[in-house]
Motif scaffolding. Structure first.
Motif, PDB file in Angstrom:
ATOM      1  N   UNK A  53      -2.278   6.241  -5.454  1.00 35.41           N
ATOM      2  CA  UNK A  53      -3.657   5.755  -5.510  1.00 35.41           C
ATOM      3  C   UNK A  53      -4.646   6.913  -5.639  1.00 35.41           C
ATOM      4  N   UNK A 110     -14.856   3.146   5.747  1.00 37.10           N
ATOM      5  CA  UNK A 110     -13.992   4.101   6.463  1.00 37.10           C
ATOM      6  C   UNK A 110     -14.678   5.467   6.418  1.00 37.10           C
ATOM      7  N   UNK A 149      -5.747   3.669   2.485  1.00 35.38           N
ATOM      8  CA  UNK A 149      -7.076   4.306   2.438  1.00 35.38           C
ATOM      9  C   UNK A 149      -7.536   4.515   0.998  1.00 35.38           C
ATOM     10  N   UNK A 150      -6.652   5.039   0.155  1.00 36.46           N
ATOM     11  CA  UNK A 150      -7.068   5.344  -1.215  1.00 36.46           C
ATOM     12  C   UNK A 150      -7.256   4.071  -2.034  1.00 36.46           C
ATOM     13  N   UNK A 151      -6.509   3.005  -1.692  1.00 45.15           N
ATOM     14  CA  UNK A 151      -6.705   1.722  -2.376  1.00 45.15           C
ATOM     15  C   UNK A 151      -8.102   1.180  -2.130  1.00 45.15           C
ATOM     16  N   UNK A 152      -8.703   1.565  -1.008  1.00 44.41           N
ATOM     17  CA  UNK A 152     -10.071   1.121  -0.712  1.00 44.41           C
ATOM     18  C   UNK A 152     -11.025   1.600  -1.806  1.00 44.41           C
ATOM     19  N   UNK A 203     -12.645   9.175   2.405  1.00 46.46           N
ATOM     20  CA  UNK A 203     -11.924   8.537   1.307  1.00 46.46           C
ATOM     21  C   UNK A 203     -10.444   8.462   1.650  1.00 46.46           C
ATOM     22  N   UNK A 204      -9.963   9.428   2.439  1.00 46.25           N
ATOM     23  CA  UNK A 204      -8.583   9.454   2.886  1.00 46.25           C
ATOM     24  C   UNK A 204      -8.327   8.546   4.085  1.00 46.25           C
ATOM     25  N   UNK A 205      -9.339   7.828   4.560  1.00 42.35           N
ATOM     26  CA  UNK A 205      -9.159   6.909   5.684  1.00 42.35           C
ATOM     27  C   UNK A 205      -9.875   7.399   6.927  1.00 42.35           C
ATOM     28  N   UNK A 214       0.799  -1.226   0.000  1.00 43.48           N
ATOM     29  CA  UNK A 214       0.000   0.000   0.000  1.00 43.48           C
ATOM     30  C   UNK A 214       0.833   1.277   0.000  1.00 43.48           C
ATOM     31  N   UNK A 215       2.097   1.190   0.418  1.00 44.60           N
ATOM     32  CA  UNK A 215       2.917   2.399   0.454  1.00 44.60           C
ATOM     33  C   UNK A 215       2.460   3.409   1.487  1.00 44.60           C
ATOM     34  N   UNK A 216       2.051   2.922   2.649  1.00 46.54           N
ATOM     35  CA  UNK A 216       1.690   3.826   3.738  1.00 46.54           C
ATOM     36  C   UNK A 216       0.191   3.888   3.994  1.00 46.54           C
ATOM     37  N   UNK A 217      -0.159   4.626   5.057  1.00 50.65           N
ATOM     38  CA  UNK A 217      -1.560   4.692   5.501  1.00 50.65           C
ATOM     39  C   UNK A 217      -2.454   5.347   4.448  1.00 50.65           C
ATOM     40  N   UNK A 218      -1.938   6.368   3.789  1.00 56.34           N
ATOM     41  CA  UNK A 218      -2.732   7.043   2.760  1.00 56.34           C
ATOM     42  C   UNK A 218      -3.000   6.134   1.576  1.00 56.34           C
ATOM     43  N   UNK A 219      -2.013   5.313   1.250  1.00 60.75           N
ATOM     44  CA  UNK A 219      -2.184   4.369   0.159  1.00 60.75           C
ATOM     45  C   UNK A 219      -3.204   3.295   0.492  1.00 60.75           C
ATOM     46  N   UNK A 224       2.390   5.870  -1.533  1.00 64.05           N
ATOM     47  CA  UNK A 224       1.314   4.999  -2.006  1.00 64.05           C
ATOM     48  C   UNK A 224      -0.004   5.756  -2.098  1.00 64.05           C
ATOM     49  N   UNK A 225      -0.210   6.663  -1.151  1.00 63.31           N
ATOM     50  CA  UNK A 225      -1.426   7.472  -1.167  1.00 63.31           C
ATOM     51  C   UNK A 225      -1.450   8.425  -2.343  1.00 63.31           C
ATOM     52  N   UNK A 255      -1.648  13.337   1.220  1.00 62.47           N
ATOM     53  CA  UNK A 255      -1.670  12.025   0.567  1.00 62.47           C
ATOM     54  C   UNK A 255      -1.333  10.874   1.518  1.00 62.47           C
ATOM     55  N   UNK A 256      -0.672  11.156   2.618  1.00 65.28           N
ATOM     56  CA  UNK A 256      -0.307  10.069   3.535  1.00 65.28           C
ATOM     57  C   UNK A 256       0.723   9.124   2.972  1.00 65.28           C
TER      58      UNK A 256
END
Lengths: 230, 230
Positions: free
Chosen positions: B94, B170, A93-96, B173-175, A86-91, B90-91, B86-87
């Motif tokens: 995505x 969630x 979330x956005x992958x969702x 969208x950002x988590x 995922x490349x981090x927490x933001x990734x 990865x964020x 972006x977090x």
């Protein structure tokens, strides 16, 4: 070694679930060894331990985790030192959003174009289950659901526009390198690719070139599966 | 202080561009002060310095950056110690998919439902430009493009399903907290909200509840804009 219950057709080497492909690619991304156990639609007794009746189910020693999204999180959380999905927490979330887009838009568009071909590659006992449950859901015969797919192909390709536009800006949905967002969308296209001789992508579509890179990934894991001749 | 060229209607307080809203929310997320400069469609001479003719354009001292996506990256790269948009890498990757989905699916679905109402809130000189350019693009009169929007509302709401499904998993969208993916989609809904009395969202839609949280964010920045009465 990990074990993954993986949806199979009459031929145990025919593995076609989009959700299982997400999990298999994610496991390979982490560089983990896995034994995939072919599982058929009607073998719900073999999944009783997991508390539900669908694959993928990942088993690691005494632990298990069901659902491709939960499996991706579990892999990321349990092997944080391996390449990140995922490349981090933001990734994460956005992958969702990518995951939900694939589940609510992409997969429902693919299914009616491959549903009879999926049926035809199952064991007779699974064919009966598949036909009964899917015809009840759609209110039509499998033959009628799949019929006319040539006419729906243009609309399907339009629907991939967010993928295409993203790939015009970066080589992978995951950015500079492939990551879980790629495996989400790839799983759907691989589901079609191994299920039907009907090609969903135009040769010159950048999405096809990207799919080729995914097929080459992880030692050609996804390319190794036999496909119906095109 | 930052300056942002921000699309305006006849009333300079009427700010309606989805792309400018992405930028305004991103600037607020970073806790940065900004002066927004109302800019109208036909004032291309005022943007000559930026090398192109569209907003948003962000100006910081001697630097400028055009395009909402580039602005978001610029804010993230130049203020890394402020709350992240972006977090992580990865964020950022995505979020590109969310951005492309909004640009290629969401905005094209909203525009025909608000296009005449947008026109009606412009200065006469901008109305002439807007009508000419948009009628050329659509091959129809603005009145005909917008006509029948009540019948298209159900399909529009279906199209928000990936947003709705993500928000079922969630809060943003950002988590767990709002981030740039939220501002992308919010910008589009805010564009409609301030342009037309025609409500796109059902009261009981979780997307409407999420939009409310975005309207409350950053001191109610987006709620402060006058809207047509509903």
């Amino acid at each position: 070694m990990l074990k993954l219950y993986d949806l199979a057709g009459a031929d145990p080497a025919h593995r076609f679930s989009p959700f299982c492909w997400r999990a298999r690619m994610a496991i390979a991304h982490k560089g983990l060894a896995v034994e995939t156990l072919p599982w058929r639609f009607t073998e719900t007794d073999r999944l009783v331990f997991s508390g539900q009746g669908k694959v993928p189910v990942l088993v690691d020693g005494d632990s298990f985790v069901a659902d491709s999204w939960a499996i991706a999180h579990w892999l990321e959380d349990n092997w944080p030192e391996r390449p990140s999905l995922f490349g981090g927490a933001g990734g994460r979330a956005a992958a969702c959003f990518v995951n939900q887009w694939a589940d609510t838009v992409l997969n429902p568009a693919i299914l009616p174009m491959v549903i009879l071909d999926i049926h035809d590659r199952l064991r007779p006992v699974d064919q009966a289950y598949f036909r009964r449950s899917r015809e009840q859901r759609f209110g039509r015969r499998l033959e009628d659901i799949q019929s006319g797919r040539e006419q729906r192909l243009g609309a399907f390709r339009d629907l991939l526009q967010p993928v295409r536009a993203t790939l015009a800006r970066q080589p992978f949905l995951g950015g500079d390198a492939m990551a879980y967002p790629d495996y989400i969308v790839f799983g759907s296209l691989q589901w079609a690719r191994v299920s039907t001789p009907f090609e969903l992508l135009a040769d010159d579509d950048p999405v096809a070139a990207w799919r080729d890179r995914l097929l080459d990934a992880h030692g050609g894991l996804a390319r190794a599966v036999r496909c119906p001749p095109r």
